[in-house]
Design an enzyme around this catalytic site. Structure first.
Site, PDB file in Angstrom:
ATOM      1  N   LYS A 157      -2.223 -10.346  -6.041  1.00  0.00           N
ATOM      2  CA  LYS A 157      -3.350 -10.349  -5.120  1.00  0.00           C
ATOM      3  C   LYS A 157      -4.509 -11.218  -5.590  1.00  0.00           C
ATOM      4  CE  LYS A 157      -2.463  -5.502  -3.804  1.00  0.00           C
ATOM      5  NZ  LYS A 157      -1.797  -5.701  -2.532  1.00  0.00           N
ATOM      6  N   HIS A 214      -2.369  -8.611   0.442  1.00  0.00           N
ATOM      7  CA  HIS A 214      -0.974  -8.142   0.431  1.00  0.00           C
ATOM      8  C   HIS A 214      -0.223  -8.603  -0.825  1.00  0.00           C
ATOM      9  CE1 HIS A 214      -1.322  -7.865   5.033  1.00  0.00           C
ATOM     10  NE2 HIS A 214      -1.051  -6.645   4.629  1.00  0.00           N
ATOM     11  N   GLY A 266      -2.893  -3.848   2.162  1.00  0.00           N
ATOM     12  CA  GLY A 266      -2.838  -4.516   0.859  1.00  0.00           C
ATOM     13  C   GLY A 266      -3.566  -3.763  -0.223  1.00  0.00           C
ATOM     14  N   ARG A 317       7.445  -0.169  -4.570  1.00  0.00           N
ATOM     15  CA  ARG A 317       8.499  -1.128  -4.922  1.00  0.00           C
ATOM     16  C   ARG A 317       8.534  -1.362  -6.418  1.00  0.00           C
ATOM     17  NH1 ARG A 317       8.125  -6.063  -0.548  1.00  0.00           N
ATOM     18  NH2 ARG A 317       7.898  -4.815   1.320  1.00  0.00           N
ATOM     19  N   ASP A 346       4.196  -0.994  11.484  1.00  0.00           N
ATOM     20  CA  ASP A 346       3.333  -1.801  10.630  1.00  0.00           C
ATOM     21  C   ASP A 346       3.424  -3.269  11.073  1.00  0.00           C
ATOM     22  OD1 ASP A 346       1.658  -2.382   8.508  1.00  0.00           O
ATOM     23  OD2 ASP A 346       3.285  -2.539   7.037  1.00  0.00           O
ATOM     24  N   HIS A 347       2.282  -3.891  11.318  1.00  0.00           N
ATOM     25  CA  HIS A 347       2.223  -5.313  11.702  1.00  0.00           C
ATOM     26  C   HIS A 347       3.128  -5.675  12.874  1.00  0.00           C
ATOM     27  CE1 HIS A 347      -0.512  -6.752   8.648  1.00  0.00           C
ATOM     28  NE2 HIS A 347       0.128  -6.030   7.747  1.00  0.00           N
ATOM     29  N   SER A 380      -2.322  -1.738  -2.789  1.00  0.00           N
ATOM     30  CA  SER A 380      -1.645  -1.326  -4.017  1.00  0.00           C
ATOM     31  C   SER A 380      -2.511  -1.739  -5.197  1.00  0.00           C
ATOM     32  CB  SER A 380      -0.260  -1.982  -4.115  1.00  0.00           C
ATOM     33  OG  SER A 380       0.669  -1.281  -3.322  1.00  0.00           O
TER      34      SER A 380
HETATM   35 ZN   LIG Z   1      -0.548  -5.185   6.076  1.00  0.00          ZN
END
Ligand SMILES: [Zn+2]
Length: 339
Positions: free
Chosen positions: A191, A187, A219, A268, A82-83, A221
């Protein structure tokens, strides 16, 4: 069953579902994700960020992911970076057995982004690994990936969204396998100031200029209010947290070419809410198993909820069949280890 994202996206594109990409940072999170996928017979992508590599040590993460794969032969699983920010990190991950990598050059000038993304594709494809790149700018903050703040982002949204014509040029010149697009997601847990709205017209335009290119939403969620309330009820302090409504994500995967949806914050949140609840209601508790265990169950429930939102529940078998139809492609790392 380990594989690249190719057989997953082959079916997800236009197939009315999306693949959840969940970030792994420790054992409980890894187990929770896989347990949910096994229960729902859903394929999934386990993502490892640069921060996760630093926090948990790749050897430990890899051993846990390998265990998850071995325990669940019926679940299609991809391991994804990721990234990734450099081609060197991409190379390291390919050598660590990742089946998919992201090279995020979206914060660099366009020509530089084309250059590093094309370089990553060259290296990855030579090893049988697929590549995701990013074009456009997201809001919010994710580890060391800093986007725009919520207010500035909302005000100048048009400017930050992925440009459909540029996307076509980018795809042609890099040869990427999937593209993370900026369509109004952000993200982190904070947000938006107001209700979020995804730019579906923009997704339609990108699908027209890039027919068949699997799109990725970062991003994504939804920051469910009931979990924010739990966190705050048990001593937390997360006022005004807001995410992308689940019905909008459900629409993006069902009606549009969005094949991969990144979800981290909600896991999380579920974990934190549960640990806070145990600490607040059982102040004498000090056995980590007695708060990490319930936290793991809370994450499992959250992932199940997401798999239904993404409509990927029950799709494992079809994805495995597609993988077999493609000739069971595997990165050279696994061919080497098998030999
Ligand atoms: Zn991302």
């Amino acid at each position: 069953m380990l594989m690249t994202t190719k057989p997953m996206f082959d079916l997800a594109y236009g197939g009315g579902f999306g693949i959840g990409a969940f970030n792994v940072n420790n054992m409980e999170i890894t187990q929770a994700i896989i347990e949910a996928c096994a229960a729902e017979k859903s394929p999934c992508i386990l993502q490892v960020s640069k921060g996760a590599r630093k926090y948990a040590n790749m050897r430990y993460l890899k051993a846990m992911i390998d265990a998850a794969v071995a325990e669940n032969p019926g679940i299609p699983i991809a391991i994804h970076l990721d990234h990734g920010d450099t081609v060197d990190l991409v190379k390291t991950c390919i050598n660590d057995g990742f089946t998919s990598v992201m090279l995020d050059g979206s914060h660099q000038p366009y020509e530089e982004n084309v250059k590093v993304s094309a370089e990553a594709v060259k290296v990855a494809h030579a090893a049988g690994v697929v590549v995701e790149a990013e074009l456009g700018m997201l809001g919010g903050i994710e580890e060391d990936v800093v986007g725009k703040n919520a207010e500035d982002y909302a005000k100048n949204l048009e400017k930050f969204l992925t440009d459909p014509k540029q996307a076509a040029d980018f795809w042609k010149r890099t040869g990427i396998d999937s593209l993370a697009v900026a369509i109004g997601t952000s993200h982190g847990a904070f947000k938006f100031k107001d209700e979020a709205k995804l730019a579906f017209n923009r997704v339609e335009e990108i699908m027209k200029t890039c027919p068949g290119l699997p799109l990725v939403m970062h991003g994504s969620s939804s920051v469910p209010q009931e979990f924010i309330n739990l966190v705050n009820k048990y001593g937390g302090n997360m006022p005004n947290a807001k995410g992308v409504p689940e019905d909008q994500i459900a629409m993006a995967v069902r009606k549009y070419g969005v094949c991969k949806v990144n979800i981290d914050t909600d896991l999380r949140l579920a974990m934190t809410a549960k640990i806070r609840e145990v600490f607040a209601t059982k102040p004498a508790e000090f056995d980590p198993r007695n708060y990490l265990g319930p936290a793991r169950s809370a994450i499992t429930e959250m992932v199940k909820r997401k798999l239904h939102m993404l409509n990927s529940a029950g799709k494992s078998e079809a994805v495995i069949k597609q993988w077999q139809k493609l000739g069971q492609p595997m990165p050279s790392y696994y061919k080497k280890t098998a030999a």
